[in-house]
Design an enzyme around this catalytic site. Structure first.
Site, PDB file in Angstrom:
ATOM      1  CG  ASP A   1      -7.064  -8.377   7.533  1.00  0.00           C
ATOM      2  OD1 ASP A   1      -6.225  -8.292   8.447  1.00  0.00           O
ATOM      3  OD2 ASP A   1      -7.151  -7.531   6.630  1.00  0.00           O
TER       4      ASP A   1
ATOM      5  CB  SER B   1       1.601  -7.236   8.547  1.00  0.00           C
ATOM      6  OG  SER B   1       2.119  -8.075   7.558  1.00  0.00           O
TER       7      SER B   1
ATOM      8  NE  ARG C   1       0.005  -9.258   2.112  1.00  0.00           N
ATOM      9  CZ  ARG C   1      -0.486  -9.103   3.327  1.00  0.00           C
ATOM     10  NH1 ARG C   1      -1.506  -9.847   3.741  1.00  0.00           N
ATOM     11  NH2 ARG C   1       0.008  -8.206   4.143  1.00  0.00           N
TER      12      ARG C   1
ATOM     13  NE  ARG D   1      -2.081  -1.121   3.691  1.00  0.00           N
ATOM     14  CZ  ARG D   1      -1.679  -0.137   4.471  1.00  0.00           C
ATOM     15  NH1 ARG D   1      -1.996   1.117   4.200  1.00  0.00           N
ATOM     16  NH2 ARG D   1      -0.962  -0.386   5.556  1.00  0.00           N
TER      17      ARG D   1
ATOM     18  CG  HIS E   1      -6.319  -4.851  11.317  1.00  0.00           C
ATOM     19  ND1 HIS E   1      -4.980  -4.567  11.413  1.00  0.00           N
ATOM     20  CD2 HIS E   1      -6.453  -5.594  10.189  1.00  0.00           C
ATOM     21  CE1 HIS E   1      -4.328  -5.102  10.403  1.00  0.00           C
ATOM     22  NE2 HIS E   1      -5.201  -5.739   9.652  1.00  0.00           N
TER      23      HIS E   1
ATOM     24  CE  LYS F   1      -4.213  -9.384  11.680  1.00  0.00           C
ATOM     25  NZ  LYS F   1      -4.866  -9.398  10.366  1.00  0.00           N
ATOM     26  CB  THR F   2      -3.686 -15.194   8.254  1.00  0.00           C
ATOM     27  OG1 THR F   2      -4.078 -13.860   7.919  1.00  0.00           O
ATOM     28  CG2 THR F   2      -4.306 -16.160   7.272  1.00  0.00           C
TER      29      THR F   2
ATOM     30  CE  LYS G   1      -5.678  -4.279   5.433  1.00  0.00           C
ATOM     31  NZ  LYS G   1      -6.343  -4.922   6.596  1.00  0.00           N
TER      32      LYS G   1
END
Length: 528
Positions: A252, A233, A316, A54, A215, A237-238, A196
């Site tokens: 997410d 990140s 990704r 981003r 988030h 988390k995933t 996002k």
């Protein structure tokens, strides 16, 4: 849809309109347009151009009433005038006019009371594919009456040649006009801007309705016990929310309203650098037909080399959540029983797991800490502390305390347990200690979710005052209290106090006079 709808937003002489194409149709277009490569396992691989992440410094909100009274203006939320927005809107219109366009209609938010209908318009087939993966796909009957509440014009091939004159950051622009329910993107092809951008808008809309946008990832057990996983990140988390024994709600972005937790999205967007089927089988097996890989390196036979980060470390994949075998079909669940804050602490100071008091929960939520190691990039080999309020400051249009207040109210109302889990280093900082094993981290998570951690006896650490279990299942007791895992105790004390100082310095921005959010007493206390 008819051309009149596109003409109403200023697009002229539009060619063919590819409206809500199927996956097979999108992939065929991607191949014919030479936008992609098919991988050996049937997934589509694309490159996102110059930008492989981003561009947060190029994101702006139009300075317009009444939203300008709610937005927390500053480095994260920058202002752009109505005049400059209109000028760049015309640049975007000119880019998309006279082109064949892909129009994709989706929802953000699985809760009937909280969802928003979003329309994306782009000239790139794979971007329509990305949107179809990442958001909630309406049924055929829903599409018949679909009316967008917010529209995104992705004119990624356009640039702002007058950015210096406009006083902006670069020729890239990611702009939001809240009152007119419109966003425009130019100069960057990166798919994450689409995802996002809508997350930022949900973070604006929902708190004004007393709903909490988050988030975080979320899953639910067989007994209906919901768990939330907050983390920046690289914290896991995933990975940690994708559990074969629990249904995945989402990986997410979620909301929390009066009915419980709901996913904003209909897909997952996972990092794939160093991915392998042994450590992360659910994600690995989700990469198949309809999945969209970004910036990966392929071998001659079309097989993905997940260990190759030569294009970017931020490789990704996006895929529909249905690719995760054990997912919650409704994308909804009840109020959470447990909340887990994930930090990849490369300093090796935080315990592998600690139970937080209500005040500590507020402190660590507002701190949003992790510590990253950039590896060999530009010679950086030492840990770098990162603080991101509410574990997602880049996406918060309102002041962080707005979200913290909502979280505190919901924790109190529903009696939620809150834990801090370190997925980073133990026995020393990066370069001396070792990364916490996924096996041990999983054991910590499982003990939280099955409630067995509550049967442990707890110690309280010095300085950080964290409650850590003395024993926990088969985990080596020495690592549960981080100081015990370091061979050089003096080095630990020095590193601990250094990190504590970073926490305290970061939290000063919340220590304003008469603030109800001065939870500094729940943070680390350095002893002389």
């Amino acid at each position: 849809m008819n051309l009149t709808e596109l003409e109403e937003i200023g697009l002229k002489s539009v060619g063919k309109v590819y409206h809500n194409l199927s996956y097979d149709e999108l992939i065929r277009h991607e191949i014919e347009n030479r936008e992609c490569t098919l991988t050996k396992n049937g997934a589509t691989a694309v490159d996102t151009g110059v930008f492989t992440g981003r561009s947060p410094k190029d994101k702006y909100f139009v300075d317009r009433d009444p939203s300008n009274k709610y937005i927390a203006w500053g480095d994260v939320n920058q202002k752009v005038s109505e005049e400059i927005f209109e000028e760049l809107l015309e640049v975007s219109r000119e880019q998309l006019s006279g082109k064949d366009l892909y129009v994709t209609d989706v929802y953000s938010g699985a809760s009937v009371d909280s969802k928003r209908s979003i329309r994306f318009i782009t000239e790139i087939a794979w971007q329509a594919h990305f949107v179809k993966n990442m958001f909630i796909r309406p049924t055929e009957s829903e599409l018949e009456s679909f009316k967008p509440q917010f529209t995104v014009l992705n004119a990624c091939k356009a640039v702002n040649d007058k950015w210096k004159e406009h006083g902006l950051n670069s020729e890239v622009f990611v702009l939001f006009d809240i009152e007119n329910n419109l966003s425009i993107i130019g100069g960057t092809w990166y798919g994450g801007e689409l995802k996002k951008g809508i997350f930022s808008m949900m973070n604006y809309w929902l708190p004004l309705e007393n709903k909490l946008p988050m988030h975080c990832s979320a899953n639910v057990g067989e007994n209906g016990d919901t768990a939330l996983f907050f983390g920046l990140s690289g914290t896991g988390k995933t990975t940690l929310s994708t559990d074969p024994h629990r249904k995945l709600i989402g990986d997410d972005e979620h909301g929390w309203d009066d009915y419980g937790v709901f996913n904003f999205e209909g897909g997952c967007y996972a990092k794939v650098i160093n991915l392998n089927g042994e450590n992360e089988p659910e994600i690995y097996n989700a990469i198949k037909h309809s999945a969209l890989l970004e910036n990966v390196v392929l071998n001659d036979d079309g097989e993905v080399d997940y260990d190759d980060g030569s294009k970017t470390e931020n490789t990704r994949v996006s895929y529909p959540i249905e690719h995760i075998k054990n997912h919650e079909v409704t994308l909804n669940a009840g109020h959470p029983e447990n909340i887990i804050f994930l930090s990849a602490d490369a300093f090796g100071v935080l315990p592998p797991v600690s139970k937080l008091t209500r005040e500590q929960a507020m402190y660590y939520f507002l701190s949003g800490y992790t510590a990253k190691v950039a590896g060999t990039e530009r010679g950086i080999t030492k840990p770098v502390a990162t603080f991101s309020a509410c574990f997602g400051e880049a996406f918060l249009p309102l002041h962080p305390t707005v979200y913290a207040k909502l979280l505190g109210e919901k924790i109190d109302k529903h009696g939620v347990n809150v834990y801090l889990v370190n997925t980073g280093w133990t026995g020393g900082a990066y370069g001396v200690g070792k990364r916490m094993s996924i096996k041990d981290t999983r054991a910590c998570i499982n003990a939280i979710l099955d409630g067995s951690i509550k049967k442990s006896e707890f110690d309280v650490t010095r300085t950080f005052k964290l409650h850590v279990p003395k024993t926990l299942g088969n985990i080596n007791p020495e690592i549960l209290n981080p100081r015990n895992a370091w061979s050089d105790k003096d080095a630990f004390d020095t590193t601990r106090d250094m990190l504590a100082g970073m926490f305290n310095e970061n939290f000063k921005k919340y220590q304003v006079e008469n603030s109800e959010f001065d939870y500094s007493a729940a943070g680390p206390q350095i002893q002389s």
